[in-house]
Design a protein around this motif. Structure first.
Motif, PDB file in Angstrom:
ATOM      1  N   GLY A 214       0.803  -1.212   0.000  1.00  0.00           N
ATOM      2  CA  GLY A 214       0.000   0.000   0.000  1.00  0.00           C
ATOM      3  C   GLY A 214       0.840   1.267   0.000  1.00  0.00           C
ATOM      4  N   SER A 215       0.205   2.354   0.377  1.00  0.00           N
ATOM      5  CA  SER A 215       0.815   3.674   0.275  1.00  0.00           C
ATOM      6  C   SER A 215       2.125   3.807   1.056  1.00  0.00           C
ATOM      7  CB  SER A 215      -0.172   4.737   0.776  1.00  0.00           C
ATOM      8  OG  SER A 215       0.410   6.019   0.765  1.00  0.00           O
ATOM      9  N   MET A 216       2.208   3.190   2.206  1.00  0.00           N
ATOM     10  CA  MET A 216       3.346   3.456   3.094  1.00  0.00           C
ATOM     11  C   MET A 216       4.503   2.471   2.971  1.00  0.00           C
ATOM     12  SD  MET A 216       1.581   4.811   6.604  1.00  0.00           S
ATOM     13  CE  MET A 216       0.616   3.358   6.996  1.00  0.00           C
ATOM     14  N   HIS A 217       4.356   1.430   2.176  1.00  0.00           N
ATOM     15  CA  HIS A 217       5.387   0.392   2.151  1.00  0.00           C
ATOM     16  C   HIS A 217       5.671  -0.075   0.725  1.00  0.00           C
ATOM     17  CE1 HIS A 217       3.555   0.126   6.214  1.00  0.00           C
ATOM     18  NE2 HIS A 217       4.824   0.167   6.549  1.00  0.00           N
ATOM     19  N   MET A 218       6.455   0.725   0.017  1.00  0.00           N
ATOM     20  CA  MET A 218       6.880   0.359  -1.335  1.00  0.00           C
ATOM     21  C   MET A 218       8.394   0.438  -1.422  1.00  0.00           C
ATOM     22  SD  MET A 218       4.267   2.076  -4.053  1.00  0.00           S
ATOM     23  CE  MET A 218       3.137   3.094  -3.122  1.00  0.00           C
ATOM     24  N   PHE A 219       8.975  -0.442  -2.231  1.00  0.00           N
ATOM     25  CA  PHE A 219      10.423  -0.513  -2.342  1.00  0.00           C
ATOM     26  C   PHE A 219      10.821  -0.771  -3.792  1.00  0.00           C
ATOM     27  CE2 PHE A 219       8.960  -2.001   1.712  1.00  0.00           C
ATOM     28  CZ  PHE A 219       9.792  -1.395   2.634  1.00  0.00           C
ATOM     29  N   SER A 220      12.030  -0.375  -4.143  1.00  0.00           N
ATOM     30  CA  SER A 220      12.587  -0.711  -5.444  1.00  0.00           C
ATOM     31  C   SER A 220      14.099  -0.832  -5.299  1.00  0.00           C
ATOM     32  CB  SER A 220      12.250   0.353  -6.500  1.00  0.00           C
ATOM     33  OG  SER A 220      12.914   0.061  -7.719  1.00  0.00           O
ATOM     34  N   LYS A 221      14.574  -2.064  -5.259  1.00  0.00           N
ATOM     35  CA  LYS A 221      16.009  -2.293  -5.170  1.00  0.00           C
ATOM     36  C   LYS A 221      16.725  -1.741  -6.394  1.00  0.00           C
ATOM     37  CE  LYS A 221      19.412  -5.951  -4.320  1.00  0.00           C
ATOM     38  NZ  LYS A 221      19.600  -7.421  -4.114  1.00  0.00           N
ATOM     39  N   GLU A 222      16.073  -1.871  -7.557  1.00  0.00           N
ATOM     40  CA  GLU A 222      16.657  -1.383  -8.799  1.00  0.00           C
ATOM     41  C   GLU A 222      16.916   0.114  -8.748  1.00  0.00           C
ATOM     42  OE1 GLU A 222      15.464  -0.931 -13.551  1.00  0.00           O
ATOM     43  OE2 GLU A 222      14.012  -1.698 -12.095  1.00  0.00           O
ATOM     44  N   LYS A 223      15.986   0.874  -8.175  1.00  0.00           N
ATOM     45  CA  LYS A 223      16.118   2.334  -8.100  1.00  0.00           C
ATOM     46  C   LYS A 223      16.747   2.787  -6.780  1.00  0.00           C
ATOM     47  CE  LYS A 223      14.170   2.908 -12.075  1.00  0.00           C
ATOM     48  NZ  LYS A 223      14.974   3.348 -13.254  1.00  0.00           N
ATOM     49  N   HIS A 224      17.177   1.838  -5.955  1.00  0.00           N
ATOM     50  CA  HIS A 224      17.814   2.137  -4.661  1.00  0.00           C
ATOM     51  C   HIS A 224      16.894   2.939  -3.753  1.00  0.00           C
ATOM     52  CE1 HIS A 224      21.573   0.575  -6.303  1.00  0.00           C
ATOM     53  NE2 HIS A 224      21.335   1.302  -7.380  1.00  0.00           N
ATOM     54  N   PHE A 225      15.599   2.599  -3.828  1.00  0.00           N
ATOM     55  CA  PHE A 225      14.613   3.222  -2.935  1.00  0.00           C
ATOM     56  C   PHE A 225      14.196   2.182  -1.899  1.00  0.00           C
ATOM     57  CE2 PHE A 225      10.247   4.190  -1.657  1.00  0.00           C
ATOM     58  CZ  PHE A 225      10.414   5.487  -1.203  1.00  0.00           C
ATOM     59  N   TYR A 226      14.415   2.495  -0.631  1.00  0.00           N
ATOM     60  CA  TYR A 226      14.225   1.517   0.444  1.00  0.00           C
ATOM     61  C   TYR A 226      13.030   1.831   1.354  1.00  0.00           C
ATOM     62  CZ  TYR A 226      18.610  -0.356  -1.194  1.00  0.00           C
ATOM     63  OH  TYR A 226      19.576  -0.928  -1.990  1.00  0.00           O
ATOM     64  N   GLY A 227      11.995   2.441   0.785  1.00  0.00           N
ATOM     65  CA  GLY A 227      10.761   2.691   1.543  1.00  0.00           C
ATOM     66  C   GLY A 227      10.689   4.149   1.963  1.00  0.00           C
ATOM     67  N   GLY A 228       9.487   4.508   2.173  1.00  0.00           N
ATOM     68  CA  GLY A 228       8.214   4.083   2.592  1.00  0.00           C
ATOM     69  C   GLY A 228       8.208   3.330   3.920  1.00  0.00           C
ATOM     70  N   HIS A 229       8.026   4.048   5.093  1.00  0.00           N
ATOM     71  CA  HIS A 229       7.912   3.359   6.375  1.00  0.00           C
ATOM     72  C   HIS A 229       6.814   4.003   7.207  1.00  0.00           C
ATOM     73  CE1 HIS A 229      11.419   0.756   5.889  1.00  0.00           C
ATOM     74  NE2 HIS A 229      11.889   1.756   5.169  1.00  0.00           N
ATOM     75  N   GLY A 230       5.948   3.150   7.766  1.00  0.00           N
ATOM     76  CA  GLY A 230       4.801   3.642   8.508  1.00  0.00           C
ATOM     77  C   GLY A 230       5.094   4.045   9.936  1.00  0.00           C
ATOM     78  N   ILE A 231       6.174   3.538  10.513  1.00  0.00           N
ATOM     79  CA  ILE A 231       6.506   3.872  11.902  1.00  0.00           C
ATOM     80  C   ILE A 231       7.276   5.186  11.925  1.00  0.00           C
ATOM     81  CG2 ILE A 231       7.762   3.142  13.969  1.00  0.00           C
ATOM     82  CD1 ILE A 231       7.324   0.249  13.066  1.00  0.00           C
ATOM     83  N   VAL A 232       6.785   6.139  12.682  1.00  0.00           N
ATOM     84  CA  VAL A 232       7.375   7.480  12.690  1.00  0.00           C
ATOM     85  C   VAL A 232       8.834   7.427  13.161  1.00  0.00           C
ATOM     86  CG1 VAL A 232       7.233   9.797  13.685  1.00  0.00           C
ATOM     87  CG2 VAL A 232       5.139   8.553  13.102  1.00  0.00           C
ATOM     88  N   GLY A 233       9.736   7.859  12.294  1.00  0.00           N
ATOM     89  CA  GLY A 233      11.156   7.932  12.626  1.00  0.00           C
ATOM     90  C   GLY A 233      11.929   6.651  12.385  1.00  0.00           C
TER      91      GLY A 233
END
Length: 349
Positions: free
Chosen positions: A127-146
């Motif tokens: 969903g909105s808060m938990h997406m990742f892309s190893k290819e693009k070096h994007f590691y989230g999206g995290h729902g827990i504050v901080g």
């Protein structure tokens, strides 16, 4: 929203075809080339149009759960992304759709994840808060504050351990800046001189409480002072200022000097999430920011003034972006939902 001024300004080249009037970390801006102006305009407009469509789909019931829009803050992630090289990592909290698009993730995959479909970046399970892309070096999206601050510090530790010259961009908000794990991360990053840029997106209200009412020290650029981490305030509504600061910040980290904090003075036009009516601020305040400080309109005005493109050409840019976003919305509504068997995949027991 002007950046905090510091002494010691000098002119210097920063990147291809651009010149900073003074140090980007001291409130300087980058004089963008034609390509940079047009590229930043397209990237920010894509984020704006995508988020507007996401808001519509949420209202229609296609997006469930939480949904935090990035409208108004586009200059921060676009300016910073322009300062990176391949291999650098990005991690952020739950207001993350803009970061995904800026790293090059496809609008179709992001929107499909929002609607919980198979074609989403987390197979419709994040969903909105938990997406990742190893290819693009994007590691989230995290729902827990901080929580992403500790993880982003870990990415920087891995970079130093591997000696790969990569930098971790770790984004979090003014609300998350009061979390305890943030300061544990600061301590380790400073102690081990980790290559991490901490980007505090200060949009003034956290979930809904003004920073003046919630933070004893509202200058978040000073939050790393006791650890010896330098910090600077940046005009987060001007993509040129963000880019200038970002170029110097990543160079600081790559040169082995350790972490650095950039407080981006920015503003969100919508509520904290789609369920927030934002009654804690006046409509006049929001309208004033939209009319006087909008990051996209600033770039558009410069493009027209410098004759880099005509009004009709910019309308065509907007049309192409709207087509991309419309296609992503159609895909996100027609793509199948994940099979029930997916409940048991990618799970750590």
């Amino acid at each position: 929203m002007a950046p905090r001024k510091q002494s010691g300004s000098t002119s210097r080249k920063t990147t291809r075809g651009s010149t900073a009037t003074k140090s980007g970390l001291e409130g300087g801006i980058t004089d963008f080339s034609k390509d940079q102006e047009l590229d930043s305009y397209r990237e920010m407009l894509l984020i704006r149009r995508f988020e507007e469509k996401a808001g519509q789909l949420y209202g229609m019931g296609f997006i469930g759960g939480f949904c935090h829009l990035y409208i108004g803050q586009e200059a921060v992630v676009v300016g910073m992304q322009m300062a990176l090289k391949p291999g650098d990592e990005v991690i952020t909290g739950y207001r993350d759709h803009g970061h995904m698009l800026a790293t090059g993730m496809e609008a179709r995959g992001v929107m499909a994840e929002l609607t919980g479909r198979r074609g989403g970046y987390s197979k419709g399970k994040g969903g909105s808060m938990h997406m990742f892309s190893k290819e693009k070096h994007f590691y989230g999206g995290h729902g827990i504050v901080g929580a992403q601050v500790s993880l982003g510090t870990g990415l920087a530790f891995a970079n130093r351990y591997r000696e790969n010259d990569n930098v971790s961009l770790t984004y979090f908000g003014d609300g998350a800046a009061n979390q305890g794990q943030v300061y544990e991360s600061f301590n380790m990053a400073a102690l081990w001189k980790l290559p991490v840029v901490y980007i505090i997106e200060n949009n003034r209200y956290a979930m809904g409480t003004s920073t003046a009412r919630a933070s004893a020290q509202a200058d978040f650029s000073l939050r790393g002072k006791s650890f010896g981490i330098p910090g600077y305030q940046v005009d987060g509504m001007d993509v040129r200022a963000v880019h200038a600061a970002g170029m110097e910040a990543v160079e600081h980290c790559r040169s082995g000097k350790g972490p650095l904090i950039l407080e981006m003075l920015t503003y969100r036009y919508r509520g904290h999430s789609m369920s927030d009516p934002a009654k804690y601020r006046s409509k006049d305040e929001v309208q004033k920011m939209r009319s006087e400080r909008d990051p996209i309109e600033q770039v558009k005005a410069r493009i027209l003034e410098k004759k880099y493109a005509s009004e009709d050409e910019l309308k065509q840019v907007d049309k192409k972006i709207r087509d991309i976003v419309a296609d992503s919305a159609d895909f996100a509504q027609s793509d199948p939902e994940p099979d029930v068997s997916e409940l048991y995949t990618d799970i750590l027991l």
